[in-house]
Scaffold this active site. Structure first.
Site, PDB file in Angstrom:
ATOM      1  N   ASN A 119      -6.642  -2.175  -6.378  1.00  0.00           N
ATOM      2  CA  ASN A 119      -6.254  -2.408  -5.135  1.00  0.00           C
ATOM      3  C   ASN A 119      -7.309  -1.902  -4.030  1.00  0.00           C
ATOM      4  O   ASN A 119      -7.578  -2.460  -2.970  1.00  0.00           O
ATOM      5  CB  ASN A 119      -5.069  -2.014  -4.559  1.00  0.00           C
ATOM      6  N   ASP A 178      -9.420  -1.189   0.773  1.00  0.00           N
ATOM      7  CA  ASP A 178      -9.165  -2.083   0.189  1.00  0.00           C
ATOM      8  C   ASP A 178      -9.987  -2.956  -0.398  1.00  0.00           C
ATOM      9  O   ASP A 178     -11.084  -3.365   0.434  1.00  0.00           O
ATOM     10  CB  ASP A 178      -7.810  -2.929   0.880  1.00  0.00           C
ATOM     11  N   ASP A 208      -2.041  -0.240 -11.226  1.00  0.00           N
ATOM     12  CA  ASP A 208      -1.591   0.417  -9.818  1.00  0.00           C
ATOM     13  C   ASP A 208      -1.479  -0.635  -8.530  1.00  0.00           C
ATOM     14  O   ASP A 208      -2.399  -1.132  -8.374  1.00  0.00           O
ATOM     15  CB  ASP A 208      -2.642   1.663  -9.695  1.00  0.00           C
ATOM     16  N   GLU A 243       2.892  -2.175 -11.421  1.00  0.00           N
ATOM     17  CA  GLU A 243       3.795  -1.311 -10.602  1.00  0.00           C
ATOM     18  C   GLU A 243       4.144  -2.165  -9.300  1.00  0.00           C
ATOM     19  O   GLU A 243       3.119  -1.992  -8.316  1.00  0.00           O
ATOM     20  CB  GLU A 243       2.916  -0.246 -10.182  1.00  0.00           C
TER      21      GLU A 243
END
Ligand code: CA
Length: 495
Positions: A119, A178, A208, A243
């Site tokens: 990310n 990001d 993640d 996740e």
């Protein structure tokens, strides 16, 4: 003759493949927060050599795979702000240490799963430094990384100001810009990173924060689908778990991407389905929910499976959920370890370590009780830890939590029905009884939990070949299953 050899070779390959799948099917994954696990060079920081030293401990616990939180260079103690995806943080060791870990783990039939943080990068990653320089010099072009990140000319939610008219997206704070996952060059970088680690022999990846890739399931799934195909292109058996820390519907919607598994945040933690059902003693409702949840996953993607856990490095530790009731704590362990999908143990859970509040408290040093010193706790940890046990004590104590975990994991590992099997919800006409049958061509078992303190006599309309007591002293006689209060059994079913 040549043909016979070929057929034999094919048979050997087929047999070994199915044998691998069998082992893999019942795998329990152990999450290690690397800096807090085991320190071998006395700098107070857990390291990769420390994990190698503890492989025998993990093997004895019965785990099949290890998930390492990020191991790459980073300025933080948690290392989720990566500075270089191709090397190992020097406080953890070297790439040679990591290669050794994969080799030594593989010798013990243990797979290594690494955290893949896509990310964002750290703010000091060379890509961001180059991008920032060119933005500030007004010298951006397609060759100089400006498009690797999400720069904006207005101040929006989750952005950080770079100069008067430029901002960058930073969902997790200014130190974690990001990445622009739409950019073809970023995708090439990601593909190279994936290939690099699969070539080294890692078994797979824990993704993640994939919800935050784009912040909505439709766009996330476009990228996740590309990511899944890219990983599987190099290793079709690679393991991927994501996740998506969100509500049940949002987690389920991400299975449309084709990713193998997502952590079941709805079931986990102190306010999740498992713990709240044990508190309210509504076991049948939980069984019904687990049955439906697994069916929903399989309906979206028949190859997908659940990822069951109690807590992780972002949550208060699971031993704190039932501090005054060891029987309910054991029920919680029985329930998630004997449920469909892969099960995860967060380091220290198996000895009942405590920790809650700020993040550092959830990542305290593993308590080994050896002559050498344990790791230092993360800087800033303020948990007043009254934990007065350790691994050394618990290994010797046959009634310890550690030996209880070993026992339940060993029982789990006897069956090959956790990832892929059919389920049947069984109603034994009692709200406090959980009963789910798991079956495939080879195996057929019923998992039964009694969430009530009362003993129960239950009618079982199956031919039971064998009863395995998990805790308690239950028995079966003429189709009457006698269950102790707060106990669990497995019933092996015959024709
Ligand atoms: Ca160290």
């Amino acid at each position: 003759m040549k043909r016979l050899v070929l057929i034999l070779l094919c048979l050997i390959i087929l047999t070994s493949c199915s044998a691998n799948n069998k082992k893999y099917d019942s795998s329990v994954v152990y999450e290690i927060f690397v800096g807090s696990f085991y320190d071998t060079d006395n700098d107070g920081i857990g390291d990769i050599q420390g994990i190698i030293k503890k492989l025998d401990y993990l093997k004895a616990l019965g785990i099949g795979d290890i998930w390492l939180t990020p191991i790459h260079p980073s300025v933080s103690y948690h290392k989720y702000d990566v500075l270089d995806y191709y090397s190992i943080d020097e406080s953890f060791g070297t790439m040679a240490d990591f290669d050794m870990l994969i080799d030594e783990a593989n010798k013990k039939d243990i797979g290594i799963i690494i955290d893949l943080v896509l990310n964002h990068t750290g703010v000091d990653h060379p890509w961001f430094i180059e991008a920032k320089k060119n933005i500030l010099n007004n010298s951006c072009d397609s060759s100089n990384k400006c498009e690797y990140y999400n720069f904006k000319d207005t101040n929006e939610n989750n952005t950080t100001k770079l100069n008067n008219n430029t901002y960058y997206e930073s969902v997790f704070g200014s130190h974690m810009p990001d990445l622009n996952l739409d950019n073809e060059n970023v995708r090439k970088e990601i593909e190279n990173i994936i290939k690099f680690y699969l070539d080294k022999g890692v078994k797979g990846f824990r993704l993640d924060a994939p919800f935050h890739y784009y912040g909505n399931a439709t766009k996330n799934n476009e990228f996740l689908s590309w990511l899944n195909n890219t990983i599987k292109k190099y290793n079709k058996d690679a393991f991927i778990v994501g996740e998506v820390w969100s509500d049940e519907k949002t987690i389920l919607s991400h299975y449309e991407s084709g990713i193998d598994s997502f952590f079941n945040f709805t079931a986990s933690y102190t306010d999740g389905k498992i713990v709240s059902s044990i508190r309210s003693k509504r076991a049948y409702d939980l069984a019904e929910w687990i049955y439906n949840n697994n069916n929903q996953i399989k309906n979206i993607n028949p190859n997908a499976f659940n990822s069951m856990f109690l807590s992780n490095h972002d949550q208060g530790r699971s031993a704190g959920f039932f501090t005054n009731n060891i029987q309910q704590q054991k029920l919680m362990i029985n329930t998630y370890l004997l449920s469909s999908g892969v099960a995860y143990v967060y380091y220290g859970e198996e000895i009942g370590m405590l920790g809650s509040g700020i993040d550092q408290n959830k990542r305290l040093a593993m308590v080994w009780g050896e002559d050498s010193k344990d790791c230092n706790n993360p800087v800033g940890a303020d948990y007043n830890n009254t934990f007065n046990s350790n691994v050394k004590i618990q290994i010797k104590d046959k009634n310890s939590l550690l030996n209880y975990y070993k026992k339940v994991i060993k029982i789990r590992n006897n069956y090959n029905i956790w990832k892929y099997s059919n389920l049947e919800l069984i109603d034994l006409n009692d709200d406090s009884i959980y009963a789910i049958r798991h079956y495939n061509d080879d195996q057929n078992i019923i998992v039964v939990h009694n969430y009530s303190e009362e003993d129960k006599n239950l009618n079982i309309d199956y031919k039971v070949n064998k009863l395995i007591n998990i805790n308690g002293n239950c028995s079966i006689n003429s189709k009457i299953l006698k269950m102790d209060g707060l106990s669990s059994v497995i019933l092996e079913i015959g024709e």
